[in-house]
Design a protein around this motif. Sequence first.
Motif, PDB file in Angstrom:
ATOM      1  N   ILE A 113       0.712  -1.237  -0.060  1.00 50.15           N
ATOM      2  CA  ILE A 113      -0.072   0.165   0.069  1.00 50.15           C
ATOM      3  C   ILE A 113       0.858   1.361   0.061  1.00 50.15           C
ATOM      4  O   ILE A 113       1.562   1.410   0.796  1.00 50.15           O
ATOM      5  N   PHE A 114       0.730   2.245  -0.978  1.00 50.09           N
ATOM      6  CA  PHE A 114       1.448   3.591  -0.957  1.00 50.09           C
ATOM      7  C   PHE A 114       0.627   4.209   0.245  1.00 50.09           C
ATOM      8  O   PHE A 114      -0.214   4.037   0.791  1.00 50.09           O
ATOM      9  N   PRO A 115       1.671   5.321   0.579  1.00 47.84           N
ATOM     10  CA  PRO A 115       1.175   6.278   1.542  1.00 47.84           C
ATOM     11  C   PRO A 115       0.054   7.069   1.150  1.00 47.84           C
ATOM     12  O   PRO A 115      -0.062   7.116   0.039  1.00 47.84           O
ATOM     13  N   LYS A 116      -0.676   7.282   1.863  1.00 46.07           N
ATOM     14  CA  LYS A 116      -1.902   8.197   1.492  1.00 46.07           C
ATOM     15  C   LYS A 116      -1.624   9.494   0.798  1.00 46.07           C
ATOM     16  O   LYS A 116      -0.578  10.323   0.988  1.00 46.07           O
ATOM     17  N   GLY A 117      -2.248   9.879  -0.309  1.00 45.92           N
ATOM     18  CA  GLY A 117      -2.340  11.184  -0.988  1.00 45.92           C
ATOM     19  C   GLY A 117      -1.065  10.973  -1.876  1.00 45.92           C
ATOM     20  O   GLY A 117      -0.079  10.321  -1.766  1.00 45.92           O
ATOM     21  N   VAL A 118      -1.171  11.619  -3.333  1.00 48.19           N
ATOM     22  CA  VAL A 118      -0.190  11.783  -4.086  1.00 48.19           C
ATOM     23  C   VAL A 118       0.697  12.926  -3.915  1.00 48.19           C
ATOM     24  O   VAL A 118       0.130  14.095  -3.326  1.00 48.19           O
ATOM     25  N   ASN A 119       1.768  13.123  -4.683  1.00 48.01           N
ATOM     26  CA  ASN A 119       2.844  14.235  -4.405  1.00 48.01           C
ATOM     27  C   ASN A 119       2.879  14.742  -6.031  1.00 48.01           C
ATOM     28  O   ASN A 119       3.431  14.296  -6.994  1.00 48.01           O
ATOM     29  N   ASN A 120       2.406  15.880  -5.933  1.00 51.63           N
ATOM     30  CA  ASN A 120       2.109  16.429  -7.248  1.00 51.63           C
ATOM     31  C   ASN A 120       3.489  17.451  -7.549  1.00 51.63           C
ATOM     32  O   ASN A 120       3.424  18.146  -8.711  1.00 51.63           O
ATOM     33  N   LYS A 121       4.413  17.362  -6.775  1.00 53.24           N
ATOM     34  CA  LYS A 121       5.489  18.416  -6.823  1.00 53.24           C
ATOM     35  C   LYS A 121       6.161  18.270  -8.263  1.00 53.24           C
ATOM     36  O   LYS A 121       6.749  19.251  -8.953  1.00 53.24           O
ATOM     37  N   TYR A 122       6.514  16.942  -8.654  1.00 53.81           N
ATOM     38  CA  TYR A 122       7.433  16.939  -9.990  1.00 53.81           C
ATOM     39  C   TYR A 122       6.438  16.610 -11.357  1.00 53.81           C
ATOM     40  O   TYR A 122       6.979  16.064 -12.383  1.00 53.81           O
ATOM     41  N   ILE A 123       4.926  16.789 -11.331  1.00 50.00           N
ATOM     42  CA  ILE A 123       4.334  16.244 -12.376  1.00 50.00           C
ATOM     43  C   ILE A 123       3.616  17.436 -12.854  1.00 50.00           C
ATOM     44  O   ILE A 123       3.167  18.408 -12.288  1.00 50.00           O
ATOM     45  N   ALA A 124       3.766  17.601 -14.349  1.00 50.66           N
ATOM     46  CA  ALA A 124       2.936  18.803 -15.195  1.00 50.66           C
ATOM     47  C   ALA A 124       1.719  17.871 -16.064  1.00 50.66           C
ATOM     48  O   ALA A 124       2.045  16.941 -16.546  1.00 50.66           O
ATOM     49  N   THR A 125       0.911  19.053 -16.109  1.00 48.97           N
ATOM     50  CA  THR A 125      -0.187  18.494 -16.980  1.00 48.97           C
ATOM     51  C   THR A 125      -0.156  19.287 -18.525  1.00 48.97           C
ATOM     52  O   THR A 125       0.499  20.231 -18.458  1.00 48.97           O
ATOM     53  N   LYS A 126      -1.316  18.918 -19.301  1.00 49.07           N
ATOM     54  CA  LYS A 126      -1.340  19.526 -20.664  1.00 49.07           C
ATOM     55  C   LYS A 126      -1.790  20.946 -20.261  1.00 49.07           C
ATOM     56  O   LYS A 126      -1.196  21.929 -21.032  1.00 49.07           O
ATOM     57  N   GLU A 127      -2.574  20.956 -19.352  1.00 50.39           N
ATOM     58  CA  GLU A 127      -3.074  22.613 -18.870  1.00 50.39           C
ATOM     59  C   GLU A 127      -1.803  23.429 -18.501  1.00 50.39           C
ATOM     60  O   GLU A 127      -1.801  24.631 -18.737  1.00 50.39           O
ATOM     61  N   ASP A 128      -0.864  22.790 -17.607  1.00 55.42           N
ATOM     62  CA  ASP A 128       0.165  23.491 -17.247  1.00 55.42           C
ATOM     63  C   ASP A 128       1.144  23.872 -18.308  1.00 55.42           C
ATOM     64  O   ASP A 128       1.801  25.038 -18.327  1.00 55.42           O
ATOM     65  N   VAL A 129       1.237  22.993 -19.319  1.00 55.61           N
ATOM     66  CA  VAL A 129       2.045  23.274 -20.375  1.00 55.61           C
ATOM     67  C   VAL A 129       1.345  24.410 -21.360  1.00 55.61           C
ATOM     68  O   VAL A 129       2.130  25.409 -21.681  1.00 55.61           O
ATOM     69  N   LYS A 130       0.130  24.313 -21.410  1.00 51.92           N
ATOM     70  CA  LYS A 130      -0.445  25.518 -22.382  1.00 51.92           C
ATOM     71  C   LYS A 130      -0.291  26.917 -21.697  1.00 51.92           C
ATOM     72  O   LYS A 130       0.026  27.718 -22.519  1.00 51.92           O
ATOM     73  N   ARG A 131      -0.320  26.823 -20.286  1.00 47.86           N
ATOM     74  CA  ARG A 131      -0.168  28.032 -19.637  1.00 47.86           C
ATOM     75  C   ARG A 131       1.411  28.596 -19.745  1.00 47.86           C
ATOM     76  O   ARG A 131       1.586  29.842 -19.946  1.00 47.86           O
ATOM     77  N   ALA A 132       2.250  27.581 -19.792  1.00 50.04           N
ATOM     78  CA  ALA A 132       3.739  27.927 -19.759  1.00 50.04           C
ATOM     79  C   ALA A 132       4.032  28.664 -20.975  1.00 50.04           C
ATOM     80  O   ALA A 132       4.955  29.378 -21.253  1.00 50.04           O
ATOM     81  N   ILE A 133       3.361  28.226 -22.134  1.00 48.47           N
ATOM     82  CA  ILE A 133       3.739  28.908 -23.399  1.00 48.47           C
ATOM     83  C   ILE A 133       3.674  30.485 -23.465  1.00 48.47           C
ATOM     84  O   ILE A 133       4.581  31.111 -24.168  1.00 48.47           O
ATOM     85  N   ASN A 134       2.764  31.076 -22.854  1.00 51.89           N
ATOM     86  CA  ASN A 134       2.388  32.292 -22.819  1.00 51.89           C
ATOM     87  C   ASN A 134       2.994  32.989 -21.533  1.00 51.89           C
ATOM     88  O   ASN A 134       2.623  34.119 -21.298  1.00 51.89           O
ATOM     89  N   ASP A 135       3.708  32.214 -20.834  1.00 53.24           N
ATOM     90  CA  ASP A 135       4.480  32.750 -19.652  1.00 53.24           C
ATOM     91  C   ASP A 135       5.788  32.696 -19.653  1.00 53.24           C
ATOM     92  O   ASP A 135       6.364  31.646 -19.289  1.00 53.24           O
TER      93      ASP A 135
END
Length: 306
Positions: free
Chosen positions: A167-189
Amino acid sequence: MSWSKLIKCSWIAVLFVVHGCSLDKEDNGVMPESDHLINVDDFLEIYNNQNTIIIDFRSEEDYLKGHVPGALNIYRNDVTVKKGAIKGLISPQDALEKLFGSLGIDAINQIIVYDGRGACESARFWWTLNFYGFKNVKVVNGDFDLWSSKGYPMDTIVVKREPVNFIFPKGVNNKYIATKEDVKRAINDPAILLVDTRSIEEYAGEFLKKGAFRRGRIPTSIHVDWANSLEYEKGKEFKSVTDLLYDFERKGITKDKEIIFYCQSGTRSAHSVFVLAELLGYKNVKNYDGSWVEWSHDLTLEVEID
């Protein structure tokens, strides 16, 4: 050229001029260190520790030809999504818990992982475990070829362990993951750097790997081949800290920026995240899990090509 890309390119050029004198490539010999990195000589000292689980992250064919004694075999398809148009995404938590439990991996064990590709595949495995909150993992600096070249022990026995309940520890760690929406925002930032870690041929749109739908790259992204972080002719170990910092800083990839890496399907880019986060102390780096496969399949999204 888009205004956002022009701004990013101008910023990188200015940064290089300002800091160029400080980027002296003279190697001071300081090798990377991390709680999640182990060199092959230290690995030799603990590989047969009963509380340590060794993962051979290579193909079954390579595993059967010879592996570190006691190593279990897991490979990329075991820990990624295999169905649908966007293959290679991180597997759901329950699927991984089922897999690890069936292999006899206990959540209290320390995991040491090696591969046959200069820690590229191993870094993706580290990134996967980190996402699900499992931190007790070390990546071998180098790969199996370095281990075998030193004459260290090898075996061909297929390792079997009694199944357990993982069993993994409870909860996910989003520190090192990016989504498509994150990338779309990054294009203009301009405060966010998008970095393509594929080959220069893939980046330029000259070559299309199987699984992707279109050639090219994500708009405004710069290119840094993942393998440039390795001493490729010297056991595929990581370069010194001095050389790593020089290579990234001269591209404008500095610690004050937010950085999103991508590749074909999030493996090579996970290696670059490992380098910056674990070896160089960068605080804001992410891996775009869907990477070029996901981006290229979405025809509403723009691409760049040389």
